[in-house]
Design a protein around this motif. Sequence first.
Motif, mmCIF file in Angstrom:
data_model
loop_
_atom_site.group_PDB
_atom_site.id
_atom_site.type_symbol
_atom_site.label_atom_id
_atom_site.label_comp_id
_atom_site.label_asym_id
_atom_site.label_seq_id
_atom_site.Cartn_x
_atom_site.Cartn_y
_atom_site.Cartn_z
ATOM 1 N N ALA A 1 0.815 -1.212 0.000
ATOM 2 C CA ALA A 1 0.000 0.000 0.000
ATOM 3 C C ALA A 1 0.849 1.263 0.000
ATOM 4 O O ALA A 1 0.497 2.262 -0.648
ATOM 5 C CB ALA A 1 -0.938 -0.006 1.209
ATOM 6 N N TYR A 2 1.977 1.229 0.712
ATOM 7 C CA TYR A 2 2.798 2.428 0.845
ATOM 8 C C TYR A 2 3.893 2.544 -0.218
ATOM 9 O O TYR A 2 4.528 3.598 -0.318
ATOM 10 C CB TYR A 2 3.443 2.461 2.241
ATOM 11 C CG TYR A 2 2.518 2.998 3.299
ATOM 12 C CD1 TYR A 2 2.208 4.354 3.365
ATOM 13 C CD2 TYR A 2 1.952 2.151 4.250
ATOM 14 C CE1 TYR A 2 1.364 4.852 4.333
ATOM 15 C CE2 TYR A 2 1.104 2.637 5.228
ATOM 16 C CZ TYR A 2 0.816 3.994 5.261
ATOM 17 O OH TYR A 2 -0.029 4.481 6.228
ATOM 18 N N TYR A 3 4.099 1.503 -0.998
ATOM 19 C CA TYR A 3 5.142 1.587 -2.024
ATOM 20 C C TYR A 3 4.868 2.697 -3.039
ATOM 21 O O TYR A 3 5.786 3.461 -3.395
ATOM 22 C CB TYR A 3 5.296 0.246 -2.730
ATOM 23 C CG TYR A 3 6.330 0.254 -3.830
ATOM 24 C CD1 TYR A 3 7.660 0.557 -3.560
ATOM 25 C CD2 TYR A 3 5.972 -0.022 -5.152
ATOM 26 C CE1 TYR A 3 8.609 0.589 -4.565
ATOM 27 C CE2 TYR A 3 6.915 -0.002 -6.164
ATOM 28 C CZ TYR A 3 8.231 0.304 -5.875
ATOM 29 O OH TYR A 3 9.168 0.326 -6.868
ATOM 30 N N PRO A 4 3.637 2.856 -3.522
ATOM 31 C CA PRO A 4 3.374 3.991 -4.421
ATOM 32 C C PRO A 4 3.646 5.335 -3.751
ATOM 33 O O PRO A 4 4.031 6.299 -4.432
ATOM 34 C CB PRO A 4 1.878 3.846 -4.763
ATOM 35 C CG PRO A 4 1.588 2.402 -4.559
ATOM 36 C CD PRO A 4 2.439 1.994 -3.394
ATOM 37 N N SER A 5 3.467 5.411 -2.423
ATOM 38 C CA SER A 5 3.730 6.666 -1.715
ATOM 39 C C SER A 5 5.208 7.021 -1.738
ATOM 40 O O SER A 5 5.581 8.173 -2.000
ATOM 41 C CB SER A 5 3.254 6.552 -0.260
ATOM 42 O OG SER A 5 1.865 6.404 -0.188
ATOM 43 N N ILE A 6 6.047 6.046 -1.468
ATOM 44 C CA ILE A 6 7.474 6.325 -1.449
ATOM 45 C C ILE A 6 7.979 6.682 -2.841
ATOM 46 O O ILE A 6 8.898 7.493 -3.002
ATOM 47 C CB ILE A 6 8.272 5.128 -0.856
ATOM 48 C CG1 ILE A 6 9.658 5.569 -0.368
ATOM 49 C CG2 ILE A 6 8.395 4.005 -1.859
ATOM 50 C CD1 ILE A 6 9.632 6.431 0.854
ATOM 51 N N ARG A 7 7.333 6.135 -3.872
ATOM 52 C CA ARG A 7 7.714 6.487 -5.244
ATOM 53 C C ARG A 7 7.319 7.922 -5.572
ATOM 54 O O ARG A 7 8.006 8.604 -6.337
ATOM 55 C CB ARG A 7 7.067 5.522 -6.235
ATOM 56 C CG ARG A 7 7.606 4.091 -6.194
ATOM 57 C CD ARG A 7 9.112 4.060 -6.471
ATOM 58 N NE ARG A 7 9.457 4.645 -7.750
ATOM 59 C CZ ARG A 7 9.573 3.950 -8.876
ATOM 60 N NH1 ARG A 7 9.390 2.627 -8.854
ATOM 61 N NH2 ARG A 7 9.887 4.537 -10.002
ATOM 62 N N GLN A 8 6.215 8.388 -4.972
ATOM 63 C CA GLN A 8 5.782 9.771 -5.210
ATOM 64 C C GLN A 8 6.725 10.792 -4.586
ATOM 65 O O GLN A 8 6.730 11.956 -4.981
ATOM 66 C CB GLN A 8 4.377 9.994 -4.645
ATOM 67 C CG GLN A 8 3.281 9.352 -5.466
ATOM 68 C CD GLN A 8 1.915 9.744 -4.943
ATOM 69 O OE1 GLN A 8 1.333 10.750 -5.322
ATOM 70 N NE2 GLN A 8 1.394 8.932 -4.042
ATOM 71 N N THR A 9 7.519 10.368 -3.631
ATOM 72 C CA THR A 9 8.486 11.291 -3.023
ATOM 73 C C THR A 9 9.710 11.506 -3.917
ATOM 74 O O THR A 9 10.558 12.328 -3.615
ATOM 75 C CB THR A 9 8.956 10.765 -1.663
ATOM 76 O OG1 THR A 9 9.692 9.537 -1.855
ATOM 77 C CG2 THR A 9 7.784 10.516 -0.727
ATOM 78 N N GLY A 10 9.804 10.718 -4.998
ATOM 79 C CA GLY A 10 10.945 10.815 -5.903
ATOM 80 C C GLY A 10 11.965 9.727 -5.682
ATOM 81 O O GLY A 10 12.967 9.666 -6.405
ATOM 82 N N ALA A 11 11.751 8.851 -4.721
ATOM 83 C CA ALA A 11 12.700 7.765 -4.447
ATOM 84 C C ALA A 11 12.651 6.737 -5.574
ATOM 85 O O ALA A 11 11.571 6.280 -5.969
ATOM 86 C CB ALA A 11 12.363 7.106 -3.113
ATOM 87 N N ASP A 12 13.806 6.398 -6.106
ATOM 88 C CA ASP A 12 13.908 5.421 -7.193
ATOM 89 C C ASP A 12 14.258 4.065 -6.580
ATOM 90 O O ASP A 12 15.435 3.687 -6.502
ATOM 91 C CB ASP A 12 14.966 5.865 -8.203
ATOM 92 C CG ASP A 12 15.017 4.947 -9.413
ATOM 93 O OD1 ASP A 12 14.061 4.154 -9.583
ATOM 94 O OD2 ASP A 12 16.000 5.013 -10.173
ATOM 95 N N LEU A 13 13.243 3.358 -6.137
ATOM 96 C CA LEU A 13 13.433 2.094 -5.446
ATOM 97 C C LEU A 13 12.555 1.016 -6.067
ATOM 98 O O LEU A 13 11.416 1.280 -6.468
ATOM 99 C CB LEU A 13 13.048 2.221 -3.964
ATOM 100 C CG LEU A 13 13.845 3.188 -3.086
ATOM 101 C CD1 LEU A 13 13.139 3.351 -1.752
ATOM 102 C CD2 LEU A 13 15.253 2.649 -2.874
ATOM 103 N N SER A 14 13.091 -0.192 -6.123
ATOM 104 C CA SER A 14 12.241 -1.327 -6.465
ATOM 105 C C SER A 14 11.434 -1.700 -5.233
ATOM 106 O O SER A 14 11.746 -1.263 -4.114
ATOM 107 C CB SER A 14 13.091 -2.519 -6.907
ATOM 108 O OG SER A 14 13.847 -3.010 -5.808
ATOM 109 N N PHE A 15 10.395 -2.501 -5.428
ATOM 110 C CA PHE A 15 9.596 -2.892 -4.262
ATOM 111 C C PHE A 15 10.449 -3.692 -3.278
ATOM 112 O O PHE A 15 10.297 -3.546 -2.064
ATOM 113 C CB PHE A 15 8.384 -3.723 -4.688
ATOM 114 C CG PHE A 15 7.595 -4.236 -3.519
ATOM 115 C CD1 PHE A 15 6.801 -3.387 -2.774
ATOM 116 C CD2 PHE A 15 7.675 -5.576 -3.139
ATOM 117 C CE1 PHE A 15 6.081 -3.850 -1.673
ATOM 118 C CE2 PHE A 15 6.964 -6.051 -2.043
ATOM 119 C CZ PHE A 15 6.168 -5.180 -1.314
#
Length: 214
Positions: free
Chosen positions: A113-127
């Motif tokens: 649920a929170y993975y899309p949130s961390i991506r919106q911060t600009g973090a370039d991370l795989s799940f």
Amino acid sequence: MRNRNEALSALRLCVTLLVLVHHTVLAYCRYGHFNRKHYLWSSAPIIDPHRWIGFDILQDFNDTYFMSLTFLVSGLFVLPSLQRKGTYRYVKDRIWRLGLPFVVCVTLIMPLAYYPSIRQTGADLSFGQYWLGYFTRFGWPGGPAWFIWFLLTLDLMCSALIRLWPMLPQKLARVPDLIVNHPVRCLAALLVAACAIYLPVLVVVGSEQWFRVC
């Protein structure tokens, strides 16, 4: 069940639906916001650009009672379950029915649920990278599952209290008659007790820290 209370069953169903609706529409409230610096301070993991003020009204109304009602309805079944199962079996069942789902939720469901949130911060991370850091540097948020561990804690506290004070059920059996015969006094006592417990903690801890703990 022969002694099933249909009214309580219907109330439990309605409260469950309210919880689902409450969290479903969080993304569409006009007050919704996303904090790119501290993603856990956002009002919801994802905020939709399309909003409706009706969802704000629904959220504000629900917040006045629905979680309190959830714990109240659950609490009505604690004493009968303890008397029927005994302390050991009751605690074992609650850990199985609440503890295990909570662990699964905070280790598998909430990271999704929170993975899309961390991506919106600009973090370039795989799940996978996010999941590995989820339990340390990303805060290990429990999200809406907070109520599960809280409910389990309350159940364990009730079990311990009744175990230490076997006469408590007999004392509690008098409460319905007291409410019927002295409703104003009971309401006043409840309000005084609630303020005596809540206000000192609010002053010492503050309102924001409660969110951080959950």
